[in-house]
Every structure is written in C-alpha cells, then in structure tokens.
Design an enzyme around this catalytic site. Sequence first.
Site, PDB file in Angstrom:
ATOM      1  CG  ASP A   1      -2.979   0.077  -2.901  1.00  0.00           C
ATOM      2  OD1 ASP A   1      -3.715  -0.870  -3.274  1.00  0.00           O
ATOM      3  OD2 ASP A   1      -2.870   0.413  -1.704  1.00  0.00           O
ATOM      4  CG  HIS A   2      -1.348  -3.717  -3.553  1.00  0.00           C
ATOM      5  ND1 HIS A   2      -2.324  -4.615  -3.189  1.00  0.00           N
ATOM      6  CD2 HIS A   2      -1.232  -2.846  -2.515  1.00  0.00           C
ATOM      7  CE1 HIS A   2      -2.758  -4.306  -1.977  1.00  0.00           C
ATOM      8  NE2 HIS A   2      -2.124  -3.233  -1.544  1.00  0.00           N
TER       9      HIS A   2
ATOM     10  CB  CYS B   1      -0.927   0.056   1.201  1.00  0.00           C
ATOM     11  SG  CYS B   1      -1.927  -1.398   1.439  1.00  0.00           S
TER      12      CYS B   1
ATOM     13  CG  HIS C   1      -0.742   3.425   4.257  1.00  0.00           C
ATOM     14  ND1 HIS C   1      -0.517   3.415   5.611  1.00  0.00           N
ATOM     15  CD2 HIS C   1      -1.301   2.235   3.955  1.00  0.00           C
ATOM     16  CE1 HIS C   1      -0.907   2.246   6.096  1.00  0.00           C
ATOM     17  NE2 HIS C   1      -1.387   1.515   5.111  1.00  0.00           N
TER      18      HIS C   1
END
Length: 477
Positions: free
Chosen positions: A264-265, A14, A68
């Site tokens: 983000d992923h 993140c 984050h």
Amino acid sequence: SLLFSWLAFQQAVCAPSRVSFLTGRRPDTTRLYDFNSYWRTHAGNYSTLPQYFQENGYITLSVGKVFHPGISSNHSDDYPYSWTIPAFHPSSEKYENIKVCKGEDGSLHANLICPVDVSEMPEETLPDIQSTEEALRLLDIVKEHGRKFFLAVGYHKPHIPFRYPKEFLKLYPLENVTLAPDPDVPKELPSVAYNPWADIRHREDVAALNISFPYGPIPEDFQRQIRQSYFASVSYLDMLVGKLLNGLDDEGLSHNTIVVFTADHGWSLGEHGEWAKYSNYDIATRVPLMFYVPRVTAPTPRPGEEVFPFIDPFAQVSSPAPQGRPGETVELVSLFATLVELAGLPVPPPCPQPSFRVPLCVEGQSVARYFPPGRAGGADPPIALSQYPRPGDTPGWNSDLPALQDIRVMGYSIRTADYRCTVWFGFDPNNFTVHLQDVHGGELYFTESDPNQDHNMFNNNTLSGPLVRKLCKILER
Ligand SMILES: *[C@@H]1O[C@H](CO)[C@@H](O)[C@H](O)[C@H]1NC(C)=O
Ligand SMILES: *[C@@H]1O[C@H](CO)[C@@H](O)[C@H](O)[C@H]1NC(C)=O
Ligand SMILES: *[C@@H]1O[C@H](CO)[C@@H](O)[C@H](O)[C@H]1NC(C)=O
Ligand SMILES: *[C@@H]1O[C@H](CO)[C@@H](O)[C@H](O)[C@H]1NC(C)=O
C-alpha cells in the site's frame, strides 16, 4: 524470473491507499485521506475490485489486512459487497501493540524493535503465520470445489512494530547494516513537505531515547537497528509469501492462477532524515508491483514442474533477478483494470470527471498492454500522480496523519521516468477545494542526476514553471 516489476504510486498511508486501489479511484474521488470515513456513504457507492470478480462468478476471499479495518471499511472489510464470506483476521493480531517484546532488562515492553521467539508468544504464533495457514486452507477448499476464486492475502509485516521471528536477524548482521545514503533533512526541503514520524516516537524503546521533535535525529546505532529489523521483517514476509505460492503448486493451481504482489506504500528508513511513510517522496509512495500471468509472463509448466519452488531463506542460494523493465511508471489505481483484463472480464469504462454518482468505472488504465515483459507500452510517456495532506506549513504532531477537518494543505505530485514534481496547495476540507493560486511549497527532483531526491530544484522557475502549469491543468479537470 517469472515476475516483473514497476514503480507505482498513490497516497502514502494504509487506508486511503487500500481504498484507492481496491475501488480503482484516486483519493480525491474516494475522499478518504485519513481513516475516518466509508466511501459508500461519504463519497459514492463505488464497486470494488473483489466485488466485480464476485459479480462475475468468482468466490472472493479476504485474509488478514486487505481493506484497512475500522470505519474506512464499515467495520466489516466491506462485507458482503466485496467478499463471499466474512474476512478472516488472525487471532494473534490483538497482541501486536501490547507488551510482548523482551527488553534488555528482561521485562516485556511495547517496542518498535521486537524480534521474538515465536514459541514464547501468546498462542505461540504470529498474525502473518496464521494468515498464511488460513490462505492455504482456503486454497485447498476452492480447489476441492473447483471454484473460480479471487483470494486477497494481506500481510502485516513489515508494518511497525517489527515483531518477527528473531532467527531472521541472522540474515542481517548489525555490523553489515549501513545508514541511509542521505540521513540528513535536505536544506531546501520546504517544511510543509517534512513528516515528523510521530508513530514510531510513541513506542517504548524509541520514547526512551528522548529524540527531539520534529527533526530528530535518531542516534545512529538505533537507526541501524531499525533498518536491520525492517530488512529482517521483509525476509520473514518473503518466506511466508514463498510458502503461499508454493501452495499453488501443491494444489495444482499454478498453471491457471494469476498472481499479483504489491503493497500500500513505501517507508523511509532514515532517507532525508525521515522515517515511516506520510510523504510524497518516492521512498514513501513507491511500492513493489509484480505479476505472474500463466502463459504470458512464463511458459506453461510441464506436468509436475514447480512454478514456485520454495527457497529456504537461510540456505544462501541466489535466485534469478526479475525480468522486465524496472522503472516503468505506473499507478496502483491501475490494478483494477489490469487484473480484470488479464482475467478476461470486461474492463469497466474510464471514469467521467467527476464520477461520484457512477458506481462502476475506473480511473486507472490497465497496464496489461506492457505484457509480455519488454513490450512497448504505447505513445504517451506514463505519469503517476500521488498526493499527501498536511494540517499546516510547519511540522506538528498531526502532520503525518491529519484528520479530514484539519487538512489545510494538499501536496500533489507528478512522477514521470525523468522527474518528480510536487506542489503543496491550499485545501479546504469543507468543500474539497484545491486553491491553485495558494502555493505553500514545491519540490522538484530529477531522476537521473538526483535519484535519492535530495536536491530540490523547485526554486529554478525555468525548470519548475512548465511542470507546475502541467500539474494545475490536471487538477483543474
Ligand atoms: C450500493 O451498491 C450495492 C451494490 O454494489 C448495492 O447492493 C447497494 O444497494 C447500494 N447502496 C445504495 C445506498 O445505493
Ligand atoms: C455499515 O454497517 C452498518 C452496521 O453494521 C450497517 O447498518 C450499514 O448498512 C452498513 N453500510 C452500508 C453502506 O452497507
Ligand atoms: C558482512 O560483511 C562481511 C564483510 O564485508 C562479509 O564477508 C559477510 O558476508 C557479510 N555478511 C552478510 C550476512 O551479508
Ligand atoms: C530530553 O531532552 C530535552 C532536550 O531535548 C531535555 O531538556 C530533557 O532533560 C531530556 N529528558 C531526559 C529524560 O533525558
């Protein structure tokens, strides 16, 4: 049919991913591979994407998880540099990780799998529902004041725990949920590449299964339940995004608002015997990336025509497939230049190497050259670079997310349309040096013959040699 999508990659966790695409710089430039530093004081005082819009006359607004939270955004979501007003965080976020999931025993647990009756939750809501309400409220205000705006809405789901309205389970009957196509750890995978999914093991329902560390496996019936809840969480998120976009129609903003949807992923759902993110495989690095650009990806709507009609997820209507050329390889670090160009603002210059002292530059190229869908992108075949750190060669409890001072190996990965090649090099966290002679492992997969990336061809030197040299050349810059 208004949106189109690509493959996009950077670092599969993140905070490093968010800081990377929001500053337009790679993790080696933000020097954030964990959660424990703030780039402005640790690496360089880089401008961010929202900051650039703010400096160009936009009101910039953050709702939910955008930066984050914590050290990596200075406990302020990088306010006031990035945002005009302090970031909004939903009040019900604080119940995410506490005992709110009803177990089979009737009592409450902190579980991985947590379908809930929303009316029984504290505050009778969920964080992403609150974020949607706040985003719609802010849209109403900016519309009323006629302000140019940059609104970032960060949804939590499908992040773990899978706490979501239980009615979404109906969309994925358990008997229809399959296992991953390749649920075993590939024999040729170097141990440095494997991520032992420590974060899900700590949840009460997973801990009760007494799964052996580091390779598992998770019992098959529980694998199906995880997959079911992940899919249900995605549908829940999809419904909220639908409500948010429909709000643009309601406010009369669809004809002059650019929308980008990304993440983000990725997340392994049992592929290669792995779970969670924390790797250089496509399954962890690849994200959705979709754009709506008025008059470019879609014709101007007629008066009264809805651009984003709300589609009830339970109504079983099929929506048209997205247009475009899925499979075009691009990078999340390109988002900064792309959005700036699409909005008609001057694109910041490409970063020199190194760029620690340059406050405003971008490492990613704008992908606006591919617009409208189907347009050829140019002569150079696109490459995406990702990276992932490890504390050592064998999987340990901190392999998924080593703190900076514990990093000893850095896996650098090239993805093109044809292959993914990853080399795990020695890395010194004291001076951020990559030791190109110190190879701890390698991976090479060919997209066409091995789309799931299960057959590592790295030991074939004829195939991997030139690609390793190409990667080294990139890293030597
Ligand atoms: C960092 O940059 C911001 C603007 O981007 C500026 O306001 C601030 O003073 C800078 N801080 C330092 C320490 O240079
Ligand atoms: C980070 O936050 C602290 C505490 O609020 C503040 O004193 C400091 O100036 C902030 N850092 C930057 C670079 O703005
Ligand atoms: C589940 O599978 C059955 C048999 O293939 C199929 O008829 C049914 O439509 C599926 N249900 C859903 C919700 O996909
Ligand atoms: C958990 O598994 C280990 C072996 O993997 C075994 O020795 C131990 O007894 C098990 N514990 C429980 C509570 O089942």
